[in-house]
Design an enzyme around this catalytic site. Structure first.
Site, PDB file in Angstrom:
ATOM      1  N   VAL A   1     -31.604 153.714-102.750  1.00  0.00           N
ATOM      2  CA  VAL A   1     -30.855 152.663-102.179  1.00  0.00           C
ATOM      3  C   VAL A   1     -29.407 152.141-101.944  1.00  0.00           C
ATOM      4  CG1 VAL A   1     -31.843 150.523-100.715  1.00  0.00           C
ATOM      5  CG2 VAL A   1     -33.116 151.355-101.456  1.00  0.00           C
TER       6      VAL A   1
ATOM      7  N   ALA B   1     -22.281 148.533-110.986  1.00  0.00           N
ATOM      8  CA  ALA B   1     -23.414 148.492-112.041  1.00  0.00           C
ATOM      9  C   ALA B   1     -24.194 149.284-112.382  1.00  0.00           C
ATOM     10  CB  ALA B   1     -24.135 147.250-112.808  1.00  0.00           C
TER      11      ALA B   1
ATOM     12  N   GLU C   1     -33.237 140.872 -95.667  1.00  0.00           N
ATOM     13  CA  GLU C   1     -34.030 141.249 -94.870  1.00  0.00           C
ATOM     14  C   GLU C   1     -34.912 142.444 -95.552  1.00  0.00           C
ATOM     15  OE1 GLU C   1     -36.016 142.087 -91.707  1.00  0.00           O
ATOM     16  OE2 GLU C   1     -34.346 140.795 -91.613  1.00  0.00           O
TER      17      GLU C   1
ATOM     18  N   GLY D   1     -38.646 147.849 -94.993  1.00  0.00           N
ATOM     19  CA  GLY D   1     -37.114 148.487 -94.973  1.00  0.00           C
ATOM     20  C   GLY D   1     -36.244 148.174 -93.637  1.00  0.00           C
TER      21      GLY D   1
ATOM     22  N   GLY E   1     -43.862 162.946-102.134  1.00  0.00           N
ATOM     23  CA  GLY E   1     -42.720 162.408-102.321  1.00  0.00           C
ATOM     24  C   GLY E   1     -43.024 160.773-101.635  1.00  0.00           C
TER      25      GLY E   1
ATOM     26  N   GLU F   1     -46.127 157.280-105.789  1.00  0.00           N
ATOM     27  CA  GLU F   1     -45.260 157.793-108.040  1.00  0.00           C
ATOM     28  C   GLU F   1     -46.209 158.500-108.043  1.00  0.00           C
ATOM     29  OE1 GLU F   1     -41.760 156.812-107.913  1.00  0.00           O
ATOM     30  OE2 GLU F   1     -41.460 155.420-106.220  1.00  0.00           O
TER      31      GLU F   1
ATOM     32  N   ASP G   1     -47.370 146.024-104.284  1.00  0.00           N
ATOM     33  CA  ASP G   1     -46.525 145.995-102.976  1.00  0.00           C
ATOM     34  C   ASP G   1     -47.034 145.011-102.077  1.00  0.00           C
ATOM     35  OD1 ASP G   1     -44.036 147.273-102.291  1.00  0.00           O
ATOM     36  OD2 ASP G   1     -45.767 148.021-101.094  1.00  0.00           O
TER      37      ASP G   1
ATOM     38  N   LYS H   1     -44.804 140.963-100.539  1.00  0.00           N
ATOM     39  CA  LYS H   1     -44.191 141.598 -98.156  1.00  0.00           C
ATOM     40  C   LYS H   1     -45.251 140.090 -98.557  1.00  0.00           C
ATOM     41  CE  LYS H   1     -42.456 146.380 -99.335  1.00  0.00           C
ATOM     42  NZ  LYS H   1     -42.690 147.392 -98.899  1.00  0.00           N
TER      43      LYS H   1
END
Length: 439
Positions: free
Chosen positions: A21, A50, A136, A141, A194, A197, A208, A212
């Site tokens: 990202v 960074a 957001e 996404g 893909g 993971e 996950d 959310k």
């Protein structure tokens, strides 16, 4: 707030992380510099990135002068107006965000895990600093869902949020539905493409989606909800037989994040849960295919709203980050601050046992007179009403499929335990909740 000025009046951005990202955010900042300047009213300048290691090949070519491994020094710079945090996890992300706010920078983050675990600390720090904290991209996404909940529906009463918010699990369940594959075969397919993971635990076990769900519930119901408050079940136990049984009922199995206003024992309360459930194919969420996400919102005035789109990936998530970045940059230019945390309602969060749900229960039983009556009595003893029963005989045994009316999850779970101990019940082969159907 004191105005922070410089030679060309630019809004200066520090980026933490340059992965999938982060590299797309950096690319958009560089490639769309002129458009961003026009939208913000001033140049938006990337002044530092960074990274963990220098010298790696990345998806975007950046001047070496922008790269640093010292994230702490970057967020503490006096010339940084906005810090974009895309490293994820709890630490060092939390410390870096708090440092950025303390040094006068606003923050844009996609860190769902941190916001769901300790959002209150971050919001308090942003309030004290008089700076923005936008996020957001932490949920679904590219889909704009948090801003509608926070702003567009601010004058309405949201009553329920029902969402498919994890693309990996949606892809797996969709593959099971369309091809008849088992869970492990569908998971391997998702990994090969893909969508999953190498270690899919966070996705398939629901961690996950639970993070959310906590963020969605907090915004929708003006109450602090953490990931620990969310009941969580994953999809690893969903079988091809479960999916086939759902199809026979005209349903499809989805991993749902469900946040709702409920009638608690002492008044209004919030429920937040993540688990697989059957929903009818006529429901808008049933048509969400492959790795896409969607969030279905119900409110008193607006009625039913659907938000749909790609829920992950570098470019889609970067789109949400950039939307926040433009808003925060405008606020810096105008010396104003956007809406902060809204937790005034402070409603209690129900545990799963108090939440009202419906069950689909599949039983293998002896094909004898009186068995159906005994099963019905087990439901009645726990104050659970039956909506439908379907029976199929197979020689000496039979299969019963029972769908309940709404009842407390604790009563439904107790009913299933009673069924498991009945002498003429050979097996409780499937138990799954049912959502999205009217009774």
């Amino acid at each position: 707030m004191a105005e922070n000025v410089n030679e060309n009046n630019a809004v200066r951005v520090a980026l933490l992380g340059c992965g999938v990202v982060g590299s797309q955010v950096a690319r958009l900042l560089l490639e769309q510099a002129d458009d961003l300047a026009a939208r913000v009213g001033a140049p938006v300048e990337l002044v530092g990135v960074a990274v963990r290691r220098l010298g790696l090949q990345r998806d975007v070519e950046l001047p070496e002068s922008l790269l640093t491994t010292d994230a702490e020094a970057l967020v503490a710079r006096d010339d940084v107006d906005v810090v974009v945090e895309l490293i994820g996890g709890i630490e060092p992300a939390r410390g870096l965000i708090l440092s950025a706010l303390a040094h006068g920078a606003s923050v844009v983050s996609a860190n769902k895990a941190l916001l769901a675990e300790d959002g209150s600390t971050l919001f308090a720090a942003a309030e004290e600093a008089g700076r923005d904290l936008y996020y957001e991209a932490s949920v679904a996404g590219a889909i704009p869902i948090l801003r509608p909940l926070r702003e567009s529906l601010a004058g309405d009463q949201v009553t329920r949020v029902l969402g498919i918010v994890n693309g990996t699990t949606n892809y797996i369940l969709d593959a099971m539905d369309t091809s008849g594959a088992g869970f492990h075969d569908a998971l391997e397919q998702a990994q090969a493409l893909g969508y999953a993971e190498a270690d899919p635990t966070a996705d398939v076990e629901g961690f996950d989606a639970a993070a959310k769900a906590a963020i969605l519930a907090s915004l929708a119901f003006h109450t602090r909800v953490t990931a620990a408050d969310v009941h969580r079940e994953g999809i690893a136990e969903v079988t091809a037989a479960d999916v086939a049984s759902a199809a026979e009922m005209g349903c499809v199995v989805k991993l749902l994040a469900i946040c709702a206003l409920e009638d608690g024992p002492d008044g209004p309360a919030v429920s937040a849960r993540v688990h697989p459930a059957m929903i009818p194919r006529s429901h808008p969420l049933a048509s969400v295919r492959e790795a896409y996400n969607a969030v279905f919102v119900e409110s008193e005035a607006a009625g039913q709203l659907m938000f749909y789109g790609p829920g992950a990936g570098g470019s889609p998530t970067a789109s949400a980050v950039m939307g926040d970045l433009v808003t925060v940059a405008r606020n810096r230019r105008e010396d104003v601050r956007g809406a902060g945390e809204s937790a005034y309602a402070d409603l209690p969060v129900l545990d799963m046992g108090q939440t009202e749900t419906r069950y689909h229960v599949q039983l293998d039983v002896d094909d004898k007179a009186g068995v159906l009556a005994a099963v019905a009595l087990a439901f009645a003893e726990h104050d659970v009403s039956i909506q439908t029963v379907r029976q199929e005989g197979r020689g000496d045994d039979a299969q019963l499929v029972v769908v309940s009316h709404r009842a407390s999850d604790a009563d439904l779970a107790a009913t299933v335990e009673t069924l498991r101990g009945m002498p003429h019940v050979r097996d409780v082969s499937s138990v799954m909740r049912v959502e999205g159907e009217s009774e």
